[in-house]
Design a protein around this motif. Sequence first.
Motif, PDB file in Angstrom:
ATOM      1  N   THR A  59      -0.945 -44.997  45.336  1.00 10.50           N
ATOM      2  CA  THR A  59      -1.275 -44.576  43.980  1.00 10.50           C
ATOM      3  C   THR A  59      -1.446 -43.068  43.834  1.00 10.50           C
ATOM      4  OG1 THR A  59      -2.724 -45.057  42.087  1.00 10.50           O
ATOM      5  CG2 THR A  59      -3.775 -44.821  44.245  1.00 10.50           C
ATOM      6  N   ASP A  60      -1.684 -42.349  44.964  1.00 14.73           N
ATOM      7  CA  ASP A  60      -1.847 -40.906  44.851  1.00 14.73           C
ATOM      8  C   ASP A  60      -0.633 -40.128  45.326  1.00 14.73           C
ATOM      9  OD1 ASP A  60      -2.069 -41.419  47.530  1.00 14.73           O
ATOM     10  OD2 ASP A  60      -4.116 -40.675  47.745  1.00 14.73           O
ATOM     11  N   GLY A  61       0.428 -40.843  45.754  1.00 14.37           N
ATOM     12  CA  GLY A  61       1.676 -40.187  46.097  1.00 14.37           C
ATOM     13  C   GLY A  61       1.641 -39.376  47.373  1.00 14.37           C
ATOM     14  N   ASP A  62       0.718 -39.707  48.302  1.00 13.82           N
ATOM     15  CA  ASP A  62       0.649 -38.941  49.546  1.00 13.82           C
ATOM     16  C   ASP A  62       1.489 -39.551  50.661  1.00 13.82           C
ATOM     17  OD1 ASP A  62      -0.791 -41.178  50.239  1.00 13.82           O
ATOM     18  OD2 ASP A  62      -2.593 -40.096  50.878  1.00 13.82           O
ATOM     19  N   GLY A  63       2.214 -40.634  50.357  1.00 14.08           N
ATOM     20  CA  GLY A  63       3.091 -41.242  51.348  1.00 14.08           C
ATOM     21  C   GLY A  63       2.445 -42.320  52.191  1.00 14.08           C
ATOM     22  N   SER A  64       1.139 -42.577  51.997  1.00 14.96           N
ATOM     23  CA  SER A  64       0.462 -43.637  52.750  1.00 14.96           C
ATOM     24  C   SER A  64      -0.057 -44.694  51.783  1.00 14.96           C
ATOM     25  CB  SER A  64      -0.689 -43.072  53.582  1.00 14.96           C
ATOM     26  OG  SER A  64      -1.655 -42.466  52.748  1.00 14.96           O
ATOM     27  N   SER A  65      -0.137 -45.921  52.265  1.00 13.79           N
ATOM     28  CA  SER A  65      -0.548 -47.033  51.407  1.00 13.79           C
ATOM     29  C   SER A  65      -2.031 -46.952  51.078  1.00 13.79           C
ATOM     30  CB  SER A  65      -0.242 -48.361  52.092  1.00 13.79           C
ATOM     31  OG  SER A  65      -0.704 -49.448  51.311  1.00 13.79           O
ATOM     32  N   ASP A  66      -2.349 -47.130  49.799  1.00 16.09           N
ATOM     33  CA  ASP A  66      -3.741 -47.200  49.364  1.00 16.09           C
ATOM     34  C   ASP A  66      -4.206 -48.633  49.181  1.00 16.09           C
ATOM     35  OD1 ASP A  66      -4.191 -44.349  49.090  1.00 16.09           O
ATOM     36  OD2 ASP A  66      -2.802 -44.452  47.402  1.00 16.09           O
ATOM     37  N   GLY A  67      -3.294 -49.586  49.272  1.00 12.89           N
ATOM     38  CA  GLY A  67      -3.685 -50.977  49.119  1.00 12.89           C
ATOM     39  C   GLY A  67      -2.490 -51.888  49.051  1.00 12.89           C
ATOM     40  N   THR A  68      -2.772 -53.191  49.144  1.00 15.79           N
ATOM     41  CA  THR A  68      -1.711 -54.186  49.130  1.00 15.79           C
ATOM     42  C   THR A  68      -2.051 -55.305  48.164  1.00 15.79           C
ATOM     43  OG1 THR A  68      -2.732 -55.376  50.985  1.00 15.79           O
ATOM     44  CG2 THR A  68      -1.057 -53.722  51.515  1.00 15.79           C
TER      45      THR A  68
END
Length: 648
Positions: free
Chosen positions: A630-639
């Motif tokens: 959700t913040d576009g940093d390339g890592s998953s924030d949730g599933t």
Amino acid sequence: MGKGEDNVTIFWQEFGRPDFGLAKSVQQTADGGFIMAGYIGQVIGGPTDAFLIKTGDSGVLDWMKTFGGSGHEEGTCVLQTSDGGYIVGGYQDGTEGRVFYLIRTDADGEALAGWPKTYANNSRDGIYDLCEATEGDGFVFVGSSVSQHFLMAKVGHDGTLLWEKTFQGPGGGWDVAFSIDPSPDGGYIIAGCDGGGSQNVWVARTDALGNLKAGWPKAYGEGVPLSVKNTPDGGFVIAGNAPDAQGDMDAILIKANASGVQSWKKTFTGARNNELDSVDLTADGGIIAVGGTQSYSTVYDQAQLYLTYDIMMVRVDQSGNTLWQKVIGRTPDCLDAAKFVQNLSDGGFILAGGSNAYPMIAKMDRSGNTVSMGKREIKLTVSETSGTIGLGNASLIAGRGAGSLLFLQQLGAFGLDLLLDVLDDPSYEYCTTSGDSSISPSPGTVAEGDSYTVTMTACVTGSGEDRVEFDGSLGMEVESLDGTLALDGTYTVDLTYYPIDLSFVDDVGLTAIDGSLAFSRQAAGSDISELAEVSPSQPLYIDEDGVLMTITSCSLGITGAGDYALGIAGDTELFELEGISGTLTLNVVAPVVGTDPMTPDSGELFIEAADGSSVTVTVILGDVELSIDTDGDGSSDGTLSGTWDDLN
């Protein structure tokens, strides 16, 4: 059961099926297991019983006891007593209205002689919280008095009322004390809501006999404090909710020093309502709090708010800096909420509440991780910054994006297959149940440059859940043709569908289609490859159940020969969704493949917004997992997990 960080045991357990209910309190027991209290019933809106559930250290049920009659009983708080038994506080609705309700049991959950006990002459509401008396001779509980004032009462071990104290808030309204915690000096701290005019946070310190200490109570602005804990520095922390400017509720944490002066306040906002119901202290001096949120629900219905709650958990340090904020639950249409939290000596914490309308107990590691809840689960780390794509809209975006792949193939094949059927049998009728379909002019030998119009008038196929009714028309022009167009023939054909003005109603609702689509097929018997394309100059509009999707550009390859593949690695689609700002880009990372379009075997799609937020759709044997950045940093924030059918 599983293992989390630092090898901590984690689990998620639900109880009570097929009944519904909610756990309101949990405590670790002397044997390392857990005791939980709440309510359970058979029909929503019907009678409920208070329950007591004992589990082992892995959350597996040891026993369950219920207490009640023909009305409503509820357990709101529970403690293990010094004799190894338990005491449950709550309320009972009877002929005398809602009254305080106390149950003492032995170690096996059997009510002791003379229990439960009610206190009809003293209560206006139920018992919200209780603790062991600091003098060791009974129990102290809080609620609201007959006169609608804050109430604090002490009973002996046999349930005899020893004393009660009432305190009136400055607002003159209905005052309710929600939480109590014994203080190191032998007194107590209580927190409640001053109901005069607006609801205000009210906190008081008392001595061991319930007398207010000098300088107390204190007020901390508008809001409702649902839980209070003393802190090692002599101060306290409260958790609850407070209204925002839009009329929704924000979750709040307030820390005050030993004098009651506010040190800091944390507000956790969202798109809709949020609250923190319970707070506890962590071994490192920080704070863990849990509650519920509607801000991240993938399905939100104002008329059915109880169906749109997820569990909210926050952990902050002693200065109020957020270490993490997480949301977990199930979707769609599920009630998931945490009502109580207790930090544990292994570094994890236990919470109690409800999941899918069933009482629930869950063990988390220090970072708020637990085992998988199976299909349709939500797990999200709330970022400091949030982009266009988040948990609340990821399933809609993924569903419309992924669903459009199959939709484009079906739309492209629709007109062409109807033309082939009519060529094979001029009397062919698509409407198997009722209504009319036609192609004009009547096709003979199809050649390059031919134009046709397909018309559907109240055209119904199937019945029950499979019933579909078509209305409208689409133009169809043969741009090029190699070979002979025929069923099971060998040919290559390029078509343009324009104008499209077609709608259909199925079990999902009304879908209206307008615009243009280019469609190509290369066929050699049962071996088929297709290409669906949308040009930016002639978009395709798909209004499904009131949400408009605009496909502005697309190049989608499809193959089929018994098996099928939607998309070719590298294919892209640009689309917009009503209510979502900006253009979304779908990239086919790996084609969606399988033998059944509704339960594909594998595939991966990546959908990105202009601000870099994204959702990745991974397909595994008919199931899907949405990974949200959700913040576009390339890592998953949730599933978010579910099935391919959920998306389509």
